[in-house]
Write a protein that holds these residues in place. Sequence first.
Motif, PDB file in Angstrom:
ATOM      1  N   ALA A   2      16.523 -36.355  35.442  1.00  0.00           N
ATOM      2  CA  ALA A   2      15.400 -36.404  34.514  1.00  0.00           C
ATOM      3  C   ALA A   2      14.961 -34.990  34.159  1.00  0.00           C
ATOM      4  O   ALA A   2      15.014 -34.084  34.989  1.00  0.00           O
ATOM      5  N   THR A   3      14.527 -34.810  32.908  1.00  0.00           N
ATOM      6  CA  THR A   3      13.946 -33.548  32.469  1.00  0.00           C
ATOM      7  C   THR A   3      12.533 -33.822  31.984  1.00  0.00           C
ATOM      8  O   THR A   3      12.304 -34.744  31.204  1.00  0.00           O
ATOM      9  N   VAL A   4      11.593 -33.021  32.458  1.00  0.00           N
ATOM     10  CA  VAL A   4      10.187 -33.127  32.080  1.00  0.00           C
ATOM     11  C   VAL A   4       9.777 -31.782  31.503  1.00  0.00           C
ATOM     12  O   VAL A   4      10.195 -30.739  32.010  1.00  0.00           O
ATOM     13  N   ARG A   5       8.971 -31.801  30.439  1.00  0.00           N
ATOM     14  CA  ARG A   5       8.415 -30.555  29.898  1.00  0.00           C
ATOM     15  C   ARG A   5       6.917 -30.566  30.132  1.00  0.00           C
ATOM     16  O   ARG A   5       6.231 -31.535  29.810  1.00  0.00           O
ATOM     17  N   ILE A  36      13.076 -22.708  32.996  1.00  0.00           N
ATOM     18  CA  ILE A  36      13.702 -23.954  33.444  1.00  0.00           C
ATOM     19  C   ILE A  36      13.776 -23.905  34.963  1.00  0.00           C
ATOM     20  O   ILE A  36      14.321 -22.964  35.542  1.00  0.00           O
ATOM     21  N   LEU A  37      13.200 -24.917  35.584  1.00  0.00           N
ATOM     22  CA  LEU A  37      13.140 -25.020  37.041  1.00  0.00           C
ATOM     23  C   LEU A  37      13.841 -26.298  37.480  1.00  0.00           C
ATOM     24  O   LEU A  37      13.842 -27.287  36.744  1.00  0.00           O
ATOM     25  N   LYS A  38      14.408 -26.283  38.690  1.00  0.00           N
ATOM     26  CA  LYS A  38      15.116 -27.467  39.181  1.00  0.00           C
ATOM     27  C   LYS A  38      14.717 -27.760  40.616  1.00  0.00           C
ATOM     28  O   LYS A  38      14.517 -26.846  41.413  1.00  0.00           O
ATOM     29  N   ARG A  39      14.621 -29.063  40.909  1.00  0.00           N
ATOM     30  CA  ARG A  39      14.391 -29.540  42.272  1.00  0.00           C
ATOM     31  C   ARG A  39      15.062 -30.896  42.382  1.00  0.00           C
ATOM     32  O   ARG A  39      14.697 -31.830  41.677  1.00  0.00           O
ATOM     33  N   ASP A  40      16.051 -30.997  43.240  1.00  0.00           N
ATOM     34  CA  ASP A  40      16.822 -32.234  43.387  1.00  0.00           C
ATOM     35  C   ASP A  40      17.327 -32.687  42.012  1.00  0.00           C
ATOM     36  O   ASP A  40      17.969 -31.920  41.326  1.00  0.00           O
ATOM     37  N   ASP A  41      16.990 -33.908  41.605  1.00  0.00           N
ATOM     38  CA  ASP A  41      17.472 -34.445  40.329  1.00  0.00           C
ATOM     39  C   ASP A  41      16.508 -34.214  39.167  1.00  0.00           C
ATOM     40  O   ASP A  41      16.671 -34.813  38.104  1.00  0.00           O
ATOM     41  N   LEU A  42      15.501 -33.383  39.361  1.00  0.00           N
ATOM     42  CA  LEU A  42      14.500 -33.133  38.322  1.00  0.00           C
ATOM     43  C   LEU A  42      14.683 -31.739  37.739  1.00  0.00           C
ATOM     44  O   LEU A  42      14.783 -30.754  38.472  1.00  0.00           O
ATOM     45  N   THR A  43      14.717 -31.666  36.428  1.00  0.00           N
ATOM     46  CA  THR A  43      14.668 -30.390  35.722  1.00  0.00           C
ATOM     47  C   THR A  43      13.314 -30.319  35.033  1.00  0.00           C
ATOM     48  O   THR A  43      12.922 -31.242  34.324  1.00  0.00           O
ATOM     49  N   LEU A  44      12.594 -29.235  35.273  1.00  0.00           N
ATOM     50  CA  LEU A  44      11.259 -29.045  34.706  1.00  0.00           C
ATOM     51  C   LEU A  44      11.289 -27.854  33.770  1.00  0.00           C
ATOM     52  O   LEU A  44      11.683 -26.751  34.161  1.00  0.00           O
ATOM     53  N   TRP A  45      10.904 -28.097  32.530  1.00  0.00           N
ATOM     54  CA  TRP A  45      10.766 -27.024  31.553  1.00  0.00           C
ATOM     55  C   TRP A  45       9.284 -26.694  31.472  1.00  0.00           C
ATOM     56  O   TRP A  45       8.472 -27.560  31.144  1.00  0.00           O
ATOM     57  N   SER A 111      -2.050 -24.377  35.252  1.00  0.00           N
ATOM     58  CA  SER A 111      -2.558 -24.723  33.923  1.00  0.00           C
ATOM     59  C   SER A 111      -3.304 -26.053  33.901  1.00  0.00           C
ATOM     60  O   SER A 111      -3.716 -26.517  32.844  1.00  0.00           O
ATOM     61  N   GLY A 112      -3.456 -26.703  35.059  1.00  0.00           N
ATOM     62  CA  GLY A 112      -4.183 -27.964  35.125  1.00  0.00           C
ATOM     63  C   GLY A 112      -3.321 -29.199  34.964  1.00  0.00           C
ATOM     64  O   GLY A 112      -3.836 -30.305  34.858  1.00  0.00           O
ATOM     65  N   ASN A 113      -1.985 -29.049  34.946  1.00  0.00           N
ATOM     66  CA  ASN A 113      -1.096 -30.209  34.881  1.00  0.00           C
ATOM     67  C   ASN A 113      -1.044 -30.864  36.263  1.00  0.00           C
ATOM     68  O   ASN A 113      -0.939 -30.174  37.279  1.00  0.00           O
ATOM     69  N   ALA A 114      -1.111 -32.191  36.294  1.00  0.00           N
ATOM     70  CA  ALA A 114      -1.102 -32.913  37.558  1.00  0.00           C
ATOM     71  C   ALA A 114       0.308 -33.009  38.132  1.00  0.00           C
ATOM     72  O   ALA A 114       1.279 -33.212  37.403  1.00  0.00           O
ATOM     73  N   VAL A 115       0.390 -32.867  39.460  1.00  0.00           N
ATOM     74  CA  VAL A 115       1.613 -33.089  40.216  1.00  0.00           C
ATOM     75  C   VAL A 115       1.221 -33.979  41.387  1.00  0.00           C
ATOM     76  O   VAL A 115       0.281 -33.666  42.119  1.00  0.00           O
TER      77      VAL A 115
END
Length: 121
Positions: A2-5, A36-45, A111-115
Amino acid sequence: MATVRYLVNDVDAAVAFYVEGLGFELAQQFGPAMAILKRDDLTLWVAGPAASAARPMPDGRRPQPGGWNRFVVEVDDIEARIAALKARDVAFRNEIVAGPGGRQILCEDPSGNAVELFQPA
């Protein structure tokens, strides 16, 4: 995979949060515009104010960070992860919530994005 921005206010601060605080790896960075960051099966832009993703919409609205949508990071020891993040002055939106599947809590990137941090039962 999965890729999330996520839109962020500061790409460098976001990279530091995700790499040092949550165990992501930096795959590529395009200056202050995007990383672009990666952790396991997640790519985060993570896209900063100079990124094309931050351009205004045709109706004038501007994309911005924050909100309640989120991705989940599974952790083995939620209390230890919370303590480590609090030591970095990371903000949390709530306390640990327990349910039949496990325990969870919401923290915020710079930036206030929830994790969501989640420890399975």
